[in-house]
Design an enzyme around this catalytic site. Sequence first.
Site, PDB file in Angstrom:
ATOM      1  N   ALA A  84      -3.151  -2.557  -6.070  1.00 32.10           N
ATOM      2  CA  ALA A  84      -3.069  -1.207  -5.869  1.00 32.10           C
ATOM      3  C   ALA A  84      -2.268  -0.568  -4.813  1.00 32.10           C
ATOM      4  O   ALA A  84      -1.821   0.380  -4.653  1.00 32.10           O
ATOM      5  CB  ALA A  84      -4.622  -0.729  -5.532  1.00 32.10           C
ATOM      6  N   THR A  85      -2.077  -1.403  -3.618  1.00 30.17           N
ATOM      7  CA  THR A  85      -1.493  -0.785  -2.476  1.00 30.17           C
ATOM      8  C   THR A  85       0.312  -0.714  -3.190  1.00 30.17           C
ATOM      9  O   THR A  85       1.181   0.576  -2.776  1.00 30.17           O
ATOM     10  CB  THR A  85      -1.271  -1.715  -1.523  1.00 30.17           C
ATOM     11  OG1 THR A  85      -2.400  -1.886  -0.970  1.00 30.17           O
ATOM     12  CG2 THR A  85      -0.244  -1.437  -0.438  1.00 30.17           C
ATOM     13  N   ASN A 121     -13.351   4.549  -1.191  1.00 30.88           N
ATOM     14  CA  ASN A 121     -13.832   2.994  -0.878  1.00 30.88           C
ATOM     15  C   ASN A 121     -14.801   3.018  -0.162  1.00 30.88           C
ATOM     16  O   ASN A 121     -15.449   1.860   0.182  1.00 30.88           O
ATOM     17  CB  ASN A 121     -12.425   2.418  -0.813  1.00 30.88           C
ATOM     18  CG  ASN A 121     -11.801   2.875   0.372  1.00 30.88           C
ATOM     19  OD1 ASN A 121     -11.458   3.991   0.507  1.00 30.88           O
ATOM     20  ND2 ASN A 121     -11.768   2.195   1.571  1.00 30.88           N
ATOM     21  N   GLN A 136     -11.203   2.037  -7.080  1.00 33.57           N
ATOM     22  CA  GLN A 136     -12.339   1.845  -6.890  1.00 33.57           C
ATOM     23  C   GLN A 136     -13.292   2.462  -8.124  1.00 33.57           C
ATOM     24  O   GLN A 136     -14.339   2.529  -8.029  1.00 33.57           O
ATOM     25  CB  GLN A 136     -12.993   2.556  -5.393  1.00 33.57           C
ATOM     26  CG  GLN A 136     -12.284   1.914  -4.529  1.00 33.57           C
ATOM     27  CD  GLN A 136     -13.048   0.542  -4.184  1.00 33.57           C
ATOM     28  OE1 GLN A 136     -13.955   0.059  -4.550  1.00 33.57           O
ATOM     29  NE2 GLN A 136     -12.496  -0.271  -3.296  1.00 33.57           N
ATOM     30  N   SER A 149      -6.419  -1.947  -9.509  1.00 34.25           N
ATOM     31  CA  SER A 149      -6.369  -3.032  -8.709  1.00 34.25           C
ATOM     32  C   SER A 149      -7.184  -4.155  -9.442  1.00 34.25           C
ATOM     33  O   SER A 149      -8.142  -3.889 -10.167  1.00 34.25           O
ATOM     34  CB  SER A 149      -6.882  -2.953  -7.436  1.00 34.25           C
ATOM     35  OG  SER A 149      -7.288  -4.141  -6.935  1.00 34.25           O
ATOM     36  N   GLY A 150      -6.599  -5.457  -9.552  1.00 32.35           N
ATOM     37  CA  GLY A 150      -7.533  -6.368 -10.173  1.00 32.35           C
ATOM     38  C   GLY A 150      -8.446  -6.873  -9.564  1.00 32.35           C
ATOM     39  O   GLY A 150      -9.642  -7.019 -10.332  1.00 32.35           O
ATOM     40  N   HIS A 151      -8.348  -7.331  -8.366  1.00 29.81           N
ATOM     41  CA  HIS A 151      -9.487  -7.933  -7.500  1.00 29.81           C
ATOM     42  C   HIS A 151     -10.954  -6.921  -7.184  1.00 29.81           C
ATOM     43  O   HIS A 151     -11.661  -7.475  -6.688  1.00 29.81           O
ATOM     44  CB  HIS A 151      -9.152  -8.640  -6.302  1.00 29.81           C
ATOM     45  CG  HIS A 151      -8.940  -7.738  -5.344  1.00 29.81           C
ATOM     46  ND1 HIS A 151      -9.484  -7.559  -3.973  1.00 29.81           N
ATOM     47  CD2 HIS A 151      -7.740  -6.964  -5.124  1.00 29.81           C
ATOM     48  CE1 HIS A 151      -9.213  -6.752  -3.451  1.00 29.81           C
ATOM     49  NE2 HIS A 151      -8.053  -6.301  -3.600  1.00 29.81           N
ATOM     50  N   THR A 201       9.807 -11.399 -11.725  1.00 27.80           N
ATOM     51  CA  THR A 201       9.073 -12.069 -12.904  1.00 27.80           C
ATOM     52  C   THR A 201       7.670 -11.950 -13.024  1.00 27.80           C
ATOM     53  O   THR A 201       7.037 -12.107 -11.636  1.00 27.80           O
ATOM     54  CB  THR A 201       9.559 -13.650 -12.719  1.00 27.80           C
ATOM     55  OG1 THR A 201      10.845 -13.705 -12.893  1.00 27.80           O
ATOM     56  CG2 THR A 201       8.751 -14.628 -13.891  1.00 27.80           C
ATOM     57  N   CYS A 246      -9.567  -2.928   4.833  1.00 30.57           N
ATOM     58  CA  CYS A 246      -8.227  -2.883   5.561  1.00 30.57           C
ATOM     59  C   CYS A 246      -8.152  -2.415   7.109  1.00 30.57           C
ATOM     60  O   CYS A 246      -7.104  -2.601   7.581  1.00 30.57           O
ATOM     61  CB  CYS A 246      -6.966  -1.980   4.611  1.00 30.57           C
ATOM     62  SG  CYS A 246      -7.070  -2.379   2.969  1.00 30.57           S
TER      63      CYS A 246
END
Length: 389
Positions: free
Chosen positions: A74-75, A157, A185, A203-205, A243, A329
């Site tokens: 996301a960043t 968040n 979020q 974001s994935g995580h 890639t 963060c």
Amino acid sequence: MDRTIYMDYQATTPCDKRVLEQMLPYFCEKFGNPHSSSHSMGREAKLAVEHARQQIAKLINASDSESIVFTSGATESNNLALQGVVRFYGDRANRSKIIVSNIEHKCVLETCYTLAKDGGFELIYAPVEKNGLVDLNFLDEHIDEKTLLVSVMAVNNEIGTIQPIDAISAMCRQRGVLFHCDAAQAVGKIPVDASMVDLMSISGHKIYGPKGIGALYVRRKPRLRLSPIFYGGGQERGVRSGTLATPLCVGIGAACELAGKEMADENARLNRFKEFFITQIMQNLEKTYLNGDPDKRIPGCLNFSFEGVEGEAIMLGLPDLCISSGSACTSEILEPSYVLRAVSAREDLAHSSVRIGLGRFTTEEEVKYAVGRIIEVVTRLRSMSPLWR
């Protein structure tokens, strides 16, 4: 309990084992480069990546899977959206104003600050009300013909408030202003609609997928153009070179599909936990405050301020609970949270807060144990605190 309990689901989530199972073949068996279309293994990897793109698009109600650009998280998505728009449209559009809420994630605030400082843009910080919701009257007054971009997150968040994205979208569209939404979020936790925005960061995580992968929704009809922020082989239609990591793309796609199927049941369960948590804490600890709107919030994010004790002291007294004092963060910074300063009238309450994150793998037993331990520790700390006495 004889183990540490994880309650920091806003910082990160464990990768769901069902997601991991779908990722594993693409590390060692189906390891082709998705950009190598000249042979079958490359094409196999590309098909997996494109399927993941479709899974993400479906979850966020994007009409076109080609509007999904893969990033490292996301960043990067936020940076690509903000820098990409300003670099491409800044001079062409003859617009020189950017508006962001004052409780955005640091990567949005710092990117916008740098764009304003280096590019001569006017940066406007939209305040939030005491409940954490952005001041719509302020936005309505300041979005004008000089505004290029508005950026407001879907869910905060730290305090979990859900912003009125539909109302902000209407203001922006009425005035021809681009609207970016950091939905890291929100995606997978509440229904989101990409058709309401021009750009959306994912974001994935945060949704039980792997770390190191994210996505940016970029509106295609009418087409929105971005300047890349780094250069290379021109992958992702020239917007984001490099890639693609096929296993990670598969992972975020699988996580999105699972979230879409399980969101309703998961929210119902987390809502029960939330209500129990809030009721027990408030009944047993006087002068305790729930930060953020009591209703317009995701159920898995709770942020309390405990008058008379420091948030850091509470966390030190709870080594068996993984909780935080704010954003991951900025967790190593001992200053009070800028988000809580924005919503709290008192500086001491910003220092006395802790964030509890509940998620997919939180159990009822863990919730009851955590509530008891927090009540125990806050009571003990208050008994020793000159501030409380």
